[in-house]
Design an enzyme around this catalytic site. Structure first.
Site, PDB file in Angstrom:
ATOM      1  N   ASP A  45      49.110  33.753  32.798  1.00  0.00           N
ATOM      2  CA  ASP A  45      47.731  34.008  32.106  1.00  0.00           C
ATOM      3  C   ASP A  45      47.937  33.765  30.520  1.00  0.00           C
ATOM      4  OD1 ASP A  45      46.464  34.519  34.717  1.00  0.00           O
ATOM      5  OD2 ASP A  45      47.150  36.663  34.436  1.00  0.00           O
ATOM      6  N   ASP A  90      41.017  31.897  36.814  1.00  0.00           N
ATOM      7  CA  ASP A  90      40.412  33.328  36.853  1.00  0.00           C
ATOM      8  C   ASP A  90      38.968  33.256  36.609  1.00  0.00           C
ATOM      9  OD1 ASP A  90      42.617  34.410  37.690  1.00  0.00           O
ATOM     10  OD2 ASP A  90      43.305  34.859  35.701  1.00  0.00           O
TER      11      ASP A  90
END
Length: 225
Positions: free
Chosen positions: A138, A155
């Protein structure tokens, strides 16, 4: 050449080309999302991991690399293997659903979900610390002051696809290209259209009954006269 009644001799299903185009669109969207996700992860790991966060837009967008063992937005850390199985199940479910796909909006929706799911699944399968237990990369932090969880391109695609799926279901759009509201409306219209036909069928019978009653009245008047 056509058989009697105008049916094509080839027996081709007219809906098949439409479904093929929708599946092709799904694959294109999923491929683009997957490529963006993997390339962006490669670049940030290559150039930003173990470095100071990079401010792109002050107060709005910061790039900072973390390894996420949980689900999207760092939810459920410590359940990596569980989320890996869930991601695999989602991918299989989307592929099976695509057999009925004839809707343009749903092709885009499923493409977003598939590309995002496969993007994070690739991390879980191939990244450290172990196969099928890998941590997802991330790196996008929006509005840091809000402490919103760090996320990635996959995401974002999953969230957008999920929101679009809810909207399409709310508006009655179906995977096969039909719309539930239109079907209900057309069914109601057919019922209303049938009513005049019933009235026309009953009208001659009512007219004949009135003629007989009038003829009987005149006969009784002559007899009385």
């Amino acid at each position: 050449m056509q058989a009697a009644g105008g049916a094509p001799l080839s027996g081709a299903d007219p809906a098949r080309p439409n479904r093929a185009r929708r599946i092709a669109l799904l694959v294109v969207v999923a491929t683009v999302i997957y490529a963006l996700d993997q390339v962006s992860k490669f670049l940030v790991v290559r150039f930003l991991e173990h470095e100071e966060p990079l401010t792109v837009v002050p107060g709005a967008l910061v790039l900072t690399v973390i390894r996420n063992a949980g689900a999207a937005f760092s939810i459920g850390t410590g359940m990596t293997i569980v989320f890996t199985v869930i991601a695999l199940t989602v991918v299989v479910a989307i592929v099976r659903t695509a057999r009925q796909l004839r809707s343009l909006p749903w092709a885009i929706t499923l493409g977003l979900l598939l590309g995002g799911a496969v993007g994070n699944l690739t991390d879980r399968i191939f990244r450290s610390p172990a196969p099928f237990q890998g941590h997802v990369v991330d790196f996008i932090q929006a509005f840091p002051v809000t402490r919103f969880p760090v996320f990635n391109v996959a995401d974002s695609a999953i969230v957008c696809g999920g929101a679009l799926a809810v909207f399409l279901a709310w508006r009655g759009y179906q995977i096969d290209g039909t719309r539930q509201i239109e079907e209900e409306t057309s069914g109601t219209g057919a019922e209303h259209a049938a009513e005049p036909a019933d009235t026309r069928e009953q009208a001659p019978e009512q007219n004949r009954e009135q003629v007989r009653e009038q003829a009987g009245d005149r006969s009784r008047e002559r007899a009385d006269g």
